[in-house]
Structure formats: structure tokens, C-alpha cells
Design a protein around this motif. Sequence first.
Motif, mmCIF file in Angstrom:
data_model
loop_
_atom_site.group_PDB
_atom_site.id
_atom_site.type_symbol
_atom_site.label_atom_id
_atom_site.label_comp_id
_atom_site.label_asym_id
_atom_site.label_seq_id
_atom_site.Cartn_x
_atom_site.Cartn_y
_atom_site.Cartn_z
ATOM 1 N N LEU A 499 64.173 23.825 25.479
ATOM 2 C CA LEU A 499 64.015 23.979 26.926
ATOM 3 C C LEU A 499 64.310 22.670 27.649
ATOM 4 O O LEU A 499 65.010 22.660 28.678
ATOM 5 N N GLN A 500 63.817 21.576 27.143
ATOM 6 C CA GLN A 500 64.071 20.278 27.763
ATOM 7 C C GLN A 500 65.563 19.959 27.756
ATOM 8 O O GLN A 500 66.121 19.500 28.767
ATOM 9 N N LEU A 501 66.207 20.204 26.616
ATOM 10 C CA LEU A 501 67.640 19.934 26.513
ATOM 11 C C LEU A 501 68.430 20.841 27.460
ATOM 12 O O LEU A 501 69.383 20.388 28.120
ATOM 13 N N THR A 502 68.026 22.103 27.537
ATOM 14 C CA THR A 502 68.706 23.047 28.425
ATOM 15 C C THR A 502 68.544 22.639 29.884
ATOM 16 O O THR A 502 69.486 22.745 30.682
ATOM 17 N N THR A 503 67.357 22.182 30.238
ATOM 18 C CA THR A 503 67.110 21.738 31.609
ATOM 19 C C THR A 503 68.066 20.618 31.995
ATOM 20 O O THR A 503 68.675 20.638 33.083
ATOM 21 N N ALA A 504 68.201 19.652 31.117
ATOM 22 C CA ALA A 504 69.105 18.537 31.379
ATOM 23 C C ALA A 504 70.558 18.989 31.423
ATOM 24 O O ALA A 504 71.350 18.524 32.257
ATOM 25 N N THR A 505 70.917 19.934 30.542
ATOM 26 C CA THR A 505 72.300 20.430 30.490
ATOM 27 C C THR A 505 72.665 21.154 31.782
ATOM 28 O O THR A 505 73.748 20.935 32.350
ATOM 29 N N ILE A 506 71.771 22.013 32.261
ATOM 30 C CA ILE A 506 72.046 22.736 33.501
ATOM 31 C C ILE A 506 72.165 21.770 34.667
ATOM 32 O O ILE A 506 73.083 21.884 35.503
ATOM 33 N N ALA A 507 71.254 20.820 34.736
ATOM 34 C CA ALA A 507 71.289 19.853 35.840
ATOM 35 C C ALA A 507 72.604 19.081 35.850
ATOM 36 O O ALA A 507 73.207 18.847 36.914
ATOM 37 N N ARG A 508 73.066 18.690 34.686
ATOM 38 C CA ARG A 508 74.298 17.914 34.600
ATOM 39 C C ARG A 508 75.518 18.759 34.960
ATOM 40 O O ARG A 508 76.371 18.344 35.747
ATOM 41 N N LYS A 509 75.607 19.968 34.399
ATOM 42 C CA LYS A 509 76.770 20.818 34.650
ATOM 43 C C LYS A 509 76.823 21.314 36.094
ATOM 44 O O LYS A 509 77.901 21.440 36.681
ATOM 45 N N ALA A 510 75.652 21.605 36.663
ATOM 46 C CA ALA A 510 75.616 22.157 38.013
ATOM 47 C C ALA A 510 76.083 21.156 39.055
ATOM 48 O O ALA A 510 76.523 21.556 40.145
ATOM 49 N N MET A 511 75.992 19.889 38.752
ATOM 50 C CA MET A 511 76.479 18.879 39.693
ATOM 51 C C MET A 511 77.986 18.980 39.881
ATOM 52 O O MET A 511 78.517 18.660 40.943
ATOM 53 N N LYS A 512 78.684 19.478 38.869
ATOM 54 C CA LYS A 512 80.128 19.635 38.940
ATOM 55 C C LYS A 512 80.547 21.045 39.356
ATOM 56 O O LYS A 512 81.581 21.222 40.003
ATOM 57 N N ASN A 513 79.736 22.029 38.962
ATOM 58 C CA ASN A 513 80.094 23.423 39.238
ATOM 59 C C ASN A 513 78.813 24.235 39.404
ATOM 60 O O ASN A 513 78.089 24.471 38.435
ATOM 61 N N ALA A 514 78.533 24.669 40.626
ATOM 62 C CA ALA A 514 77.286 25.393 40.909
ATOM 63 C C ALA A 514 77.196 26.705 40.142
ATOM 64 O O ALA A 514 76.085 27.203 39.888
ATOM 65 N N ASP A 515 78.337 27.293 39.761
ATOM 66 C CA ASP A 515 78.301 28.532 38.993
ATOM 67 C C ASP A 515 77.616 28.344 37.644
ATOM 68 O O ASP A 515 77.121 29.316 37.052
ATOM 69 N N GLU A 516 77.598 27.128 37.128
ATOM 70 C CA GLU A 516 76.925 26.880 35.852
ATOM 71 C C GLU A 516 75.440 27.184 35.969
ATOM 72 O O GLU A 516 74.839 27.787 35.083
ATOM 73 N N ALA A 517 74.838 26.773 37.069
ATOM 74 C CA ALA A 517 73.421 27.076 37.284
ATOM 75 C C ALA A 517 73.207 28.570 37.491
ATOM 76 O O ALA A 517 72.262 29.158 36.951
ATOM 77 N N ALA A 519 75.022 31.087 36.403
ATOM 78 C CA ALA A 519 75.241 31.840 35.169
ATOM 79 C C ALA A 519 74.104 31.646 34.174
ATOM 80 O O ALA A 519 73.833 32.515 33.348
ATOM 81 N N ALA A 520 73.427 30.513 34.262
ATOM 82 C CA ALA A 520 72.356 30.201 33.314
ATOM 83 C C ALA A 520 70.990 30.678 33.779
ATOM 84 O O ALA A 520 70.042 30.745 32.984
ATOM 85 N N ALA A 521 70.863 31.020 35.060
ATOM 86 C CA ALA A 521 69.545 31.161 35.692
ATOM 87 C C ALA A 521 68.643 32.174 34.997
ATOM 88 O O ALA A 521 67.490 31.868 34.676
ATOM 89 N N THR A 522 69.120 33.379 34.774
ATOM 90 C CA THR A 522 68.262 34.427 34.208
ATOM 91 C C THR A 522 67.812 34.067 32.801
ATOM 92 O O THR A 522 66.640 34.239 32.439
ATOM 93 N N ASP A 523 68.725 33.565 31.984
ATOM 94 C CA ASP A 523 68.367 33.170 30.620
ATOM 95 C C ASP A 523 67.404 31.990 30.630
ATOM 96 O O ASP A 523 66.490 31.913 29.797
ATOM 97 N N TYR A 524 67.589 31.076 31.579
ATOM 98 C CA TYR A 524 66.706 29.923 31.655
ATOM 99 C C TYR A 524 65.291 30.342 32.043
ATOM 100 O O TYR A 524 64.306 29.849 31.481
ATOM 101 N N LEU A 525 65.183 31.258 32.995
ATOM 102 C CA LEU A 525 63.852 31.717 33.401
ATOM 103 C C LEU A 525 63.128 32.357 32.217
ATOM 104 O O LEU A 525 61.936 32.088 31.988
#
Length: 598
Positions: A499-517, A519-525
Motif C-alpha cells: 500500500l505504501q509503495l502504491t501510494t507513492a507510485t500513484i502520486a508520482r505517475k499522476a503528476m505526469k498524467n491524471a488518468d493514472e490516478a 485508473a488506479a482509484a477503485t483498486d487503491y480504495l
Amino acid sequence: MQIYSAPLRDMRFVLHELFADDQFDASAAFAEFTPDLYDAVLEEAGRMAKDVLLPLNASGDLEGCRLENGVVRTPAGFPEAYRQFRDGGWAALASAPEWGGQGLPETLNKLVEEMICSANLSFGLYPGLTHGATTAIEGHGSEDLKRAYLPRMVSGEWSGTMCLTEPHCGTDLGLLRTRAVPQDDGSYRVSGSKIFISAGDHDLTDNVIHLVLARLPDAPAGVKGISLFLVPKFLPRDDGSFGPHNGVSVAGIEHKMGLKASATCQMQFDDATGWIVGEPNKGLAAMFTMMNTERVSVGIQGLGVGEIAYQSAVAYARERQQGRALTGPKRPDLPADPIIVHPDVRRMLMTMRVYAEGCRAVGQWTSRALDAEKHAPDPELRARATDFIALMTPVVKALFTDLASEAANLCVQTYGGHGYIREHGVEQFVRDARITQIYEGTNGVQALDLVGRKMPANMGRAMRPFFHAVSNLCEEMAGSTDKTLAAQTAALHQAFGALQLTTATIARKAMKNADEAGAAATDYLKMLGLVAIGYTFLRAARIATDRLAEGSADAAFYRAKLATAAFFFDRILPQATGSFLVIKAGSRSTMALAEELF
């Protein structure tokens, strides 16, 4: 068979034992209430749910609501049941004593809510919405409005609604068109149409108090131009009685998939007299006081349906005879074994059980934060509770209701063909649970709120109370000499690390492409929710192990708790690691197909 008895032993466990030493202790504010009082309230609520509300669940679903001469009529038995509910003081359980409430904590109130929603979810919406409306009025209304409306709403004599959705807009409230024109006497004339208004009209109370989002004539565009107005069905007189009918009417009632005994109305406001709640153009913030309360309550609705689905499935699995156990007959005195002996049936029953107990524990954790936010004397503790609630509200709403829908379907699957027909009543659970994933903000919207707002806000501040709690527990349990507890601690630590690694991954990718967040949202929740459940089950397993070592007289309960926790760590928590792999794949394949090719 709709089978339900309040799970009082597990409720007492999460209320008194599970979080005795957590970070959200507000017990000093409720020192006048004893554990014995809490237990008595739970027992009486359980009787009320089973004896008064449950018998009306299937019949209310079959009859539904009807519109007669502009008034909505609820199914047979509902008005009488509501009078018992109101006269018993259940409507005022957690409301402020200042307005006639009993002032009991949300930790207790949410357990009572669960019972009501298990026994009769349609019924529960009427008082549930009123409680949310009183929260908004108490938080943002003028003193005159509070004095005029709160006592009768808190008592259950009057009910409340929230009127947001319009035919052309749902989640995007910036598009709403309902208008409010100021009058010389300080009131407003409200005009517009609203749809999907739960409890918009009924025959349970003398008056219905609508909280309506509308625009002032000079309001700016978008969500920054929305105000909130209190619009009663009947205008009250100075002496407290109600007088003429206001410009509020029911244009129709929705014919729904489920919740048929809950009146979902199309409302028309034609120059209706109303009063502003809060500041002009700040109505959305005021309404979200109610919305956030309702979102946690919708999660509890899901938990309630999941619990009755579990109990109904267990009752059938014990009685239904079919085939023999793979390891040899278990009931040679019968022509076939009960289906509860079969591993796949056990898989379904244990999954439902884990969902109910896990969500109940997380719901109680969140409710403790609700009490701490309002009543804790330490400002730092209140702030920490506020952050935790912000994080957990979308999780409770979405995860609990997703798992409830799955549990309801597993219940039908346990019954087989008998579950698919109306006679046994369990197909109602599937229909009733389905709306909980949609209203008060769809679960996809909840996931976007978690990832897009709560996670990055204030440099991730809302994440810290949750992360710290899980991390601290893993550290405390790392040296356990009990092999099972040590293995479960390692499993939670692994999922938490993912979960910690995923949190950091989403934060990093979303800065470049908001669709990354997105697409990940439901699985992350779901991932975060499973870690939260894992946290509560590890705490529960530690307590159960200690109680058994002490020779507890309630050994059967604690052995069952250990078995349930073991199933969760073996069969459910690994899904969190799977979510990590899904999220890691990114948004590319999700967004790749051209729109015209769908």
C-alpha cells in the motif's frame, strides 16, 4: 428465509474490547454512560429490529410505496412501526441533548443503525436522512432555525431530506438550476425540480423538512454559486404548530430495482418559502456536513445488508441437504449431508462472515474518530480525528457497499435456484444492496475523492493517522511468540508495504498524467480498505489469543474470532497485493481503445 438476530456478542466486542487503547479515545465526554447501559441499549435495539422491523421487510418490498392525491403512502405497518420507533426514543439516540437528544456516542449509534439496516433498510432511510439533516442545520443554521426545527426533527416528529440531484445533473452540482429569490422579510422563494429524493414525502411524520441546494439571482457560476435552503412541506406558525401547505409537491415516485418501501420522489418547488442555511454561495460546504454523515451511514447500510445475507445463508446451509461431504458422510442418519459441509459453500459463508465482522470493526474505528472529532478535549486529537474521518469516509462508503453487494450475491448463490425466486426473500438483498453503491456519490466517485483529494491534500496529512496506526501495530506484533499471530503480522506488514509503495507510485505517475490516478482509484480504495480490515483483525486475534490464555468463560466466541481472522489473512488479504500489480500496470490499456471502437 430472511433470518436476522442482532450479532450482539460481536457488537459488544468491537464496542468494549477491540479499541480500548486506540488513538481516538473520547470516553471522558460520555462518562455518565456505563458499559451496562450500552449493552442494554444494544439488546433492546436488537429486539426492536427483529420483532418490529424485520417482519415488515419482505412485505414492504412486495407492496412498495404509492402516491395518492399528492401524498406518498408507505406500506402497511410502516406508520405503526415508525410510531414505536419514535416513541422508543430511537430517533434521538445520538443527537445533542440541547435539542432533546440523548447524547449517546456515535460508536453506539452506528451499531444501532446497522441493526435497523439489517432488519429493514427501506425503513432505516427515513430516520437516517433526518439525522443527517439535523446535523447540517445544527452545524450551519441560524439560532432561529435551530429553535424552530431541531427539537421536532430530533424527536422524530418531523423528518428531513436533502435535495441535490436534478434531472440534468447528479454529481456535477455546478450545473443545478433551482433558484432562490430573496424576500423583504428575510425568507426566499425557491423554485425548481429535484429527483431521486429519498423520503421526499411519506405518511410517517407530520412535516417533512427539505434541505435544498439552489442559486441566488446574483450567484456566480459553478459550485461557488450554490446556497442551501430549508424548505418545509408545511409552514410552521409562531406557536410551533404548522399551518398552510408550502409550495412543495410530489411530481411522482420512482419505481426502483430495490428499496421499494422507501419513497424516492420527484419533487417540485414552486415559489416555496424557505430560509437560507449558512452563508450565501457556501451551501455546498453546509450540505457536505450532511453528505459526509450520510456517506458513513450508507457504508453502515451495506454492512447491515451483508449481515442479514450472511445469517440467512447460514440458516439455509444448515438445513438444505444435498450430496455427501468429500471426506465421507457427516450425517449418515440423513439421506444427504447439509450443504454447509461442502468446501465451496464454506468459502461463501466465511467470505460473508469476514466481510461483516471486518466492516463492523472498521466502522467502529471510524465512529470512534467521529466522537473524538466532536468531543475530545485535546485540539490535536480532534484534528487527527478530522484527518482520519476525511480519509475513511470514502473507504467506508465504497468498500462496505461493494462487499455488501458481493455478500448478497453469495447468499443467493448459497440458496441456488431457491435464492433466485422471491419466495425465500434473499433476492431482495441483492436489489436493496445495489443502490448503496450508487447513491450519496457513486463508489467510483468515492475512489476518485480518495485518490484525487484526500491522498494529496496537505502533503498527505490525512493518510498519517491511518499509516501510523498500522505501522505501530506491525512493530508491536513483530516479536510475537505465537506462530499464528507472527504469520498474520507478517502478512499485514507485506500488504501495508504494498500500500505504501502504491501510494507513492500513484502520486508520482499522476503528476505526469491524471488518468493514472483515475485508473488506479477503485483498486487503491479496495487495497486501503483491506489493509484497514487487516489491522482490525490482527488486533482482534491478539485479544482473542490473550483471552483464551486467560481461560475466558467465553472461549467459543474467541475461538470463532481466531478462525475468522485466519480465513481473512489466508484468503482475502492477498487481494491487496493483487491490487498492487493491477495498479502498477498503469492506465495505458484502460485508455487505449478509441472512443468510436466501443
